[in-house]
Structures are given as C-alpha cells and as structure tokens.
Scaffold this motif. Structure first.
Motif, short mmCIF file in Angstrom:
data_model
loop_
_atom_site.label_atom_id
_atom_site.label_comp_id
_atom_site.label_asym_id
_atom_site.label_seq_id
_atom_site.Cartn_x
_atom_site.Cartn_y
_atom_site.Cartn_z
N LYS A 184 37.66 35.97 41.35
CA LYS A 184 37.55 36.86 42.50
C LYS A 184 36.70 38.07 42.18
O LYS A 184 35.92 38.53 43.02
CB LYS A 184 38.95 37.29 42.95
CG LYS A 184 38.95 38.21 44.16
CD LYS A 184 40.36 38.56 44.58
CE LYS A 184 40.36 39.47 45.80
NZ LYS A 184 41.76 39.82 46.20
N ARG A 185 36.83 38.61 40.98
CA ARG A 185 36.09 39.82 40.65
C ARG A 185 34.58 39.56 40.60
O ARG A 185 33.79 40.38 41.03
CB ARG A 185 36.57 40.39 39.32
CG ARG A 185 35.93 41.74 39.00
CD ARG A 185 36.63 42.44 37.88
NE ARG A 185 35.98 43.70 37.57
CZ ARG A 185 36.40 44.52 36.61
NH1 ARG A 185 37.46 44.20 35.90
NH2 ARG A 185 35.76 45.64 36.37
N TRP A 186 34.19 38.44 40.05
CA TRP A 186 32.77 38.11 40.03
C TRP A 186 32.24 37.90 41.44
O TRP A 186 31.10 38.25 41.74
CB TRP A 186 32.53 36.88 39.17
CG TRP A 186 32.56 37.19 37.70
CD1 TRP A 186 33.04 38.32 37.11
CD2 TRP A 186 32.07 36.37 36.65
NE1 TRP A 186 32.90 38.25 35.75
CE2 TRP A 186 32.30 37.06 35.43
CE3 TRP A 186 31.47 35.12 36.60
CZ2 TRP A 186 31.95 36.54 34.19
CZ3 TRP A 186 31.11 34.58 35.37
CH2 TRP A 186 31.34 35.29 34.19
N ARG A 187 33.07 37.33 42.30
CA ARG A 187 32.66 37.17 43.70
C ARG A 187 32.41 38.54 44.34
O ARG A 187 31.46 38.72 45.10
CB ARG A 187 33.72 36.41 44.49
CG ARG A 187 33.79 34.92 44.17
CD ARG A 187 34.56 34.15 45.22
NE ARG A 187 35.97 34.50 45.21
CZ ARG A 187 36.89 33.90 44.46
NH1 ARG A 187 36.52 32.93 43.63
NH2 ARG A 187 38.15 34.24 44.52
N GLN A 188 33.28 39.51 44.03
CA GLN A 188 33.10 40.86 44.58
C GLN A 188 31.79 41.49 44.09
O GLN A 188 31.08 42.14 44.86
CB GLN A 188 34.29 41.73 44.20
CG GLN A 188 35.60 41.33 44.88
CD GLN A 188 36.79 42.11 44.35
OE1 GLN A 188 36.75 42.69 43.27
NE2 GLN A 188 37.88 42.10 45.11
N ARG B 260 28.80 40.02 45.81
CA ARG B 260 28.72 40.43 47.21
C ARG B 260 28.37 41.91 47.37
O ARG B 260 28.04 42.35 48.47
CB ARG B 260 30.06 40.18 47.92
CG ARG B 260 30.44 38.73 48.09
CD ARG B 260 29.52 38.05 49.06
NE ARG B 260 30.01 36.73 49.45
CZ ARG B 260 29.23 35.76 49.87
NH1 ARG B 260 27.92 35.95 49.93
NH2 ARG B 260 29.72 34.58 50.21
N ASP B 261 28.39 42.65 46.29
CA ASP B 261 28.16 44.10 46.36
C ASP B 261 26.67 44.38 46.55
O ASP B 261 25.84 43.97 45.74
CB ASP B 261 28.65 44.74 45.06
CG ASP B 261 28.65 46.26 45.14
OD1 ASP B 261 28.05 46.82 46.07
OD2 ASP B 261 29.25 46.89 44.25
#
Length: 355
Positions: A33-37, A40-41
């Motif tokens: 999830k953190r890499w996805r965030q 997306r940043d």
C-alpha cells in the motif's frame, strides 16, 4: 509504519523508486500500500521530471491483421514507442475491445493515464460512446463514463493536466453526428471524477477538426477557422492567428514545449511567430514522402509519415532547441527512428506522455 526499504530514509527510498523505469511501475504498485501511495503522489512524478528521469512515451493507434476473429476487417491496437530507448511494444489490450480499438478513436494524455474516446466500432460499424482509461502506474484499464449524446465522429480532442491542482480534463468539441450534421457542441471530461459536463457551444461548426492545448487553452482548428476555449472565463473566442495556412487538410498542428505552435505543411515544419506569421524551421527528411502525425515533448518533436519505399511508416525526431541555431531549414538535423517491420504500418492517432 515500516520503511519501504529497510535501513534507508524515506527520501532515499523515494529516490530509489523514482529511478525505476516507468514500465516497472505496475510491479511496484502491486507490492504494498505504501508504494502505491508513493506512485500516486504528484510530487513523486514532479521529482522524476525535474531530475530528467521521466521518460517520454509515444502512444500510437495502428492497424494489425488477424484471422482469428474478423478476417474481413482491419483491427486496431495501441502501440508504444520509447524515444529514449528506441523500444517498440504493444500496450495490453483493453478487455472491453473484443474486436480491437474503435476506428478513428481519439487519444488524450493526462498525466500518467491514457484516455481513449469514441470512434467507430469495428464489429458493428456504429459510432462508439466508449471512454476507456489506461493507467501506466497500475498497468490496468478501467471503463470511464460514456461520451454523452449526440454521438460524434471526426471531433477535436485534447487534454490538460495540472498536477498541483489535481485538475485532469479531456476536452471534446465539434465533429459530426450520425446524420453527418456538423456539431457546435463541446464537452469536458473530468478524469478523476469520471464525469462529463457540457461547455458553451462554439460559434463555428468544425467538421474534420483537431484539438490542441496551448498556453492553457483548448484550441479547435479546422481548415478555415480556429476557436479557443478558456476555462478561466468559461467562454470561446476566435483566434484568427492560429488558422493553419496551406492546402493540406486537415492541417497538422502540434503544441510545443516552448509555448509555440508547430505545423507540418507540405515538406516543411513551421512555427508560428508573433503576429501570426508562419516561419519554416526545418525540411522533412528525404525518406519521408508525406508527414501524417507528430507529437512533441520537452525540446523534441517526432514526425511520423509515409516513406518513399513501399509506403512503410517512417519516423524522425527533430531537436526543437537546436533549430534556433540553424541557418536554413534544410540544415536542420533529424534523428532517424528505427521502426521494426511489425510496426511499419499507418498511424491512425498519436499522443505523448512523459512518465
């Protein structure tokens, strides 16, 4: 929260991720999830661009031939050309396009996403109201809100993207309906909100027209007139200085990185100067018989056309920054693009993303 990469600070971790090639983003996206965030940043992608890591990706619509489904029809697919690496490949097909892309669909590049709008379905020959979005970060397709009636064909389409404000908009205008009546209506598609809204009607009725985003405005160009939509005022206005000159129709105009508009007319690449005057900056390479499509990114312009040998696709890249030092258009230096045989086909549409 655990570190993305143990033993490294967040800043170093982000820099490591930023240096991963764009085509590996779907793999990173599926890790956690953190890499996805991070992916997306908007600041992550601004960093890639500011450091020169971001890569231009030219997306084309090309025909290919298959005998497994509809042998009597030409099927269209999305093709990727990477100018930095010279690699050509095919984009994963959209699950909703059973018989390939709609013919004469429009492409719009919005940040790290590709929007495919309208066209004519190959299986039914009817106009399509379909909107499909390919996300280069996740590597997935999604179905967008359908294009509102009346269904149109040969319309202008272009997209604007402001990552700071989170604004991602695709504009559609003009064209003709099923009865071949010219349309003055225009629409705006909010990619993030997946919603359409009507815009004020145009004064003219552009038929086989092109759309360009230039200095924040949506320009609709056809053979005899040009209008621009200003989102700040919510209104259209004539822009006589942008009416393309020449006998070719529809004129091929491209918004450059420098805020100028370029045109391929005959065997010349032209730029519009102050006062609406068109000046020649380069002559087409000798192996290109006629230019058909062009896209631009920072400092570069790639022109694609029909070659002198057997009508195969040829492509060449012009350094826009360098042409300001050229003494004559004939002295402009082009870089030849090696096009693999399986991609030496007609280009139906093209756009460019920087990812």
């Amino acid at each position: 929260m655990e570190d993305m990469i143990p033993g490294l600070t967040d800043d170093v971790e982000r820099e490591c991720l930023a240096r991963v090639p764009y085509n590996a983003f779907p793999t990173l996206f599926s890790v956690c999830k953190r890499w996805r965030q991070v992916l997306r940043d908007p600041t992550f992608h601004r960093f890639r661009k500011s450091t020169g890591i971001a890569q231009p990706v030219v997306v084309l619509v090309q025909p290919f031939f298959t005998y497994s489904t509809w042998p009597e029809h030409t099927v269209y697919r999305l093709v990727i050309f990477e100018p930095v690496t010279g690699v050509w490949s095919s984009l994963p097909p959209c699950p909703n396009f059973t018989y390939g892309l709609p013919h004469l669909c429009r492409l719009a590049a919005v940040g790290t996403e590709l929007v495919v709008v309208g066209g004519r379905r190959i299986d039914t020959c009817l106009r399509s109201n379909g909107v499909h979005v390919y996300d280069f970060v996740s590597g997935e397709w999604r179905h967008g809100s359908s294009l509102p009636s009346p269904l149109r064909f040969s319309f202008a389409c272009a997209a604007t993207h402001d990552s700071d404000k989170g604004c991602r908009t695709v504009y559609v205008a003009g064209g003709h309906d099923a009865s071949r009546r010219a349309l003055r209506s225009a629409l705006a598609y909010d990619v993030a909100g997946d919603s359409w809204k009507p815009l004020p009607d145009m004064v003219s009725e552009p038929f086989n027209c092109r759309g360009v985003i230039l200095r924040g405005k949506f320009l609709v160009l056809d053979r005899h007139c040009a209008e621009a939509f200003d989102a700040a005022t919510g209104s259209w206005g004539p822009v006589e200085e942008f009416v393309p000159q020449g006998e070719e129709f529809p004129a091929m105009c491209i918004a450059g990185w420098d805020g100028s508009i370029y045109q391929c007319a005959g065997r010349e690449v032209m730029v519009q100067l102050d006062g609406g005057v068109w000046a020649s900056v380069a002559e087409l390479p000798g192996e290109m018989r006629v230019a058909l499509h062009a896209v631009a990114w920072e400092g570069k312009l790639v022109v694609m056309g029909v070659g002198t040998r057997k009508g195969a696709l040829v492509a060449n890249i012009l350094d826009i920054k360098a042409i300001t030092t050229m003494t004559t258009p004939a002295s402009a230096a082009w870089t030849n693009v090696e096009v693999p045989p399986e991609y030496q086909r007609y280009v139906d549409a093209a756009c460019c993303l920087v990812i």
